[in-house]
Write a protein that holds these residues in place. Structure first.
Motif, PDB file in Angstrom:
ATOM      1  N   HIS A 190      -9.733   1.599   2.275  1.00 33.55           N
ATOM      2  CA  HIS A 190      -9.611   1.358   0.841  1.00 33.55           C
ATOM      3  C   HIS A 190      -9.786  -0.141   0.579  1.00 33.55           C
ATOM      4  O   HIS A 190      -9.032  -0.958   1.105  1.00 33.55           O
ATOM      5  CB  HIS A 190      -8.241   1.834   0.367  1.00 33.55           C
ATOM      6  CG  HIS A 190      -8.124   1.869  -1.122  1.00 33.55           C
ATOM      7  ND1 HIS A 190      -6.933   1.992  -1.779  1.00 33.55           N
ATOM      8  CD2 HIS A 190      -9.053   1.788  -2.099  1.00 33.55           C
ATOM      9  CE1 HIS A 190      -7.122   1.980  -3.069  1.00 33.55           C
ATOM     10  NE2 HIS A 190      -8.403   1.847  -3.296  1.00 33.55           N
ATOM     11  N   LEU A 207     -10.609  -3.367  -2.346  1.00 36.17           N
ATOM     12  CA  LEU A 207     -10.746  -3.898  -3.704  1.00 36.17           C
ATOM     13  C   LEU A 207     -11.936  -4.855  -3.672  1.00 36.17           C
ATOM     14  O   LEU A 207     -11.933  -5.834  -2.912  1.00 36.17           O
ATOM     15  CB  LEU A 207      -9.476  -4.626  -4.127  1.00 36.17           C
ATOM     16  CG  LEU A 207      -9.436  -5.141  -5.576  1.00 36.17           C
ATOM     17  CD1 LEU A 207      -9.479  -3.981  -6.557  1.00 36.17           C
ATOM     18  CD2 LEU A 207      -8.180  -5.974  -5.803  1.00 36.17           C
ATOM     19  N   ARG A 227     -13.990  -3.305  -8.705  1.00 39.26           N
ATOM     20  CA  ARG A 227     -13.905  -1.854  -8.516  1.00 39.26           C
ATOM     21  C   ARG A 227     -13.206  -1.583  -7.184  1.00 39.26           C
ATOM     22  O   ARG A 227     -13.227  -2.415  -6.282  1.00 39.26           O
ATOM     23  CB  ARG A 227     -15.304  -1.209  -8.507  1.00 39.26           C
ATOM     24  CG  ARG A 227     -16.095  -1.468  -9.767  1.00 39.26           C
ATOM     25  CD  ARG A 227     -17.491  -0.867  -9.686  1.00 39.26           C
ATOM     26  NE  ARG A 227     -17.477   0.561  -9.934  1.00 39.26           N
ATOM     27  CZ  ARG A 227     -18.587   1.306 -10.005  1.00 39.26           C
ATOM     28  NH1 ARG A 227     -19.771   0.742  -9.817  1.00 39.26           N
ATOM     29  NH2 ARG A 227     -18.531   2.597 -10.229  1.00 39.26           N
ATOM     30  N   GLU A 228     -12.605  -0.407  -7.082  1.00 47.27           N
ATOM     31  CA  GLU A 228     -11.984   0.010  -5.832  1.00 47.27           C
ATOM     32  C   GLU A 228     -12.839   1.093  -5.193  1.00 47.27           C
ATOM     33  O   GLU A 228     -13.288   2.022  -5.866  1.00 47.27           O
ATOM     34  CB  GLU A 228     -10.564   0.526  -6.072  1.00 47.27           C
ATOM     35  CG  GLU A 228      -9.602  -0.558  -6.536  1.00 47.27           C
ATOM     36  CD  GLU A 228      -8.166  -0.079  -6.557  1.00 47.27           C
ATOM     37  OE1 GLU A 228      -7.891   0.983  -5.976  1.00 47.27           O
ATOM     38  OE2 GLU A 228      -7.325  -0.763  -7.165  1.00 47.27           O
ATOM     39  N   LYS A 274      -7.209  -3.081   1.270  1.00 52.19           N
ATOM     40  CA  LYS A 274      -5.902  -2.629   0.813  1.00 52.19           C
ATOM     41  C   LYS A 274      -5.256  -1.633   1.776  1.00 52.19           C
ATOM     42  O   LYS A 274      -4.051  -1.585   1.914  1.00 52.19           O
ATOM     43  CB  LYS A 274      -6.029  -1.996  -0.578  1.00 52.19           C
ATOM     44  CG  LYS A 274      -6.564  -2.964  -1.633  1.00 52.19           C
ATOM     45  CD  LYS A 274      -6.528  -2.360  -3.016  1.00 52.19           C
ATOM     46  CE  LYS A 274      -5.117  -2.225  -3.547  1.00 52.19           C
ATOM     47  NZ  LYS A 274      -5.092  -1.753  -4.957  1.00 52.19           N
TER      48      LYS A 274
END
Length: 307
Positions: free
Chosen positions: A76, A78, A36-37, A72
């Motif tokens: 953010h 991952l 999930r991000e 990322k």
């Protein structure tokens, strides 16, 4: 001059069976992990890992999971969750010895440049959200077989190390826990030293003022300063509690997805998908002093003040 020989790369699915005695690197099918991000208001991967058990709690069964993070952008990440024991079981079923395994990678990261491919008669594709999934039936025609893709593949730096012997505790895990514990101990000792030092300075200042101006013995000044210091500690505790209350919302609404959590020093800013605005208002009004709420399509935005 001798060149370093690359290990053979194998793509592991729950149907895999290999006949090789070589040293290998393994790329895991998406059957073996959850990905999930998230936007998490922290600076690095180590800090983000702390939040993952809570962030994955709405999709993971009750069991022992390990976690992995790739940063990322600024906030953010991952994020991956996987079961060490399950992967080991299917490595064994695939006729691979533990001693043959060098490193293990996620297909989500390694094969991102490939739109679709096949392995063991099954098809894997990337969705519009760039998440690799196994399809229940063929969607893309004439997709390449994974074996041809892996012949020239260059692996990334995003690898995991499995704990191959459950009876032994991973020494790196011990070092990590010990390091975190030592940091917390030193921080608490430092904080305790600073507080006591400040109190001593204030007491000396109080005595000096009393002697200089021949004041009667009183503790008004000292008590006022101590109350101010206690209030600063209470603010820190309240902030930690507020962060916990925010991430606990996914326990109340298991379908909710926290897309954004930011704090500007006074107000928390949240974006939540797949939840009810009534449920969100009812929950956060119990934990925060004031809330502002707006809704656009399936996204609910909130501003929360805890002081």
């Amino acid at each position: 001059m001798l060149l370093n020989k690359k290990n053979k790369i194998l793509f592991l699915t729950k149907k895999s069976y290999f006949k090789t005695l070589e040293k290998i690197d393994i790329i895991l099918s998406p059957e073996f992990y959850w990905v999930r991000e998230f936007e998490i208001p922290v600076k690095n991967k180590k800090e983000a890992l702390v939040f993952l058990p809570n962030l994955f709690s709405d999709v993971l069964p009750s069991d022992d999971f390990s976690y992995f993070v790739i940063k990322k952008s600024k906030h953010h990440f991952l994020c991956f969750a996987y079961k060490n024991s399950e992967i080991l079981e299917f490595i064994k079923n695939a006729n691979i010895q533990n001693t043959q395994v060098n490193n293990i990678y996620f297909a989500q990261v390694e094969l991102v440049k490939t739109k679709a491919f096949c392995a063991n008669g099954e098809q894997f594709i990337y969705t519009d959200d760039e998440i690799l999934v196994k399809t229940p039936f063929l969607i893309e025609d004439n997709t390449l077989d994974i074996s041809s893709l892996l012949q020239e593949h260059t692996l990334s730096n995003h690898k995991i190390k499995l704990q191959f012997y459950s009876s032994l505790i991973d020494i790196k895990y011990i070092y990590s826990i010990a390091a975190v514990s030592l940091v917390l101990i030193f921080l608490n000792m430092f904080q305790y030293f600073i507080v006591n030092k400040n109190i001593s300075i204030l007491e000396e200042k109080e005595e000096s003022i009393k002697k200089q101006y021949n004041l009667p013995v009183t503790s008004f000044e000292t008590n006022a300063i101590l109350k101010k210091m206690k209030r600063s500690f209470k603010i820190s505790d309240d902030l930690r509690q507020a962060v916990g209350d925010i991430f606990d919302y996914q326990k109340v609404d298991t379908k909710a997805v926290l897309k954004r959590v930011e704090y500007d020093g006074k107000v928390f800013h949240l974006d939540i998908e797949k939840t009810s605005d009534i449920k969100a208002k009812d929950y956060f009004s119990k934990h925060f002093k004031s809330i502002k709420q707006s809704k656009k399509a399936d996204l609910i935005s909130l501003e929360l003040t805890y002081e």
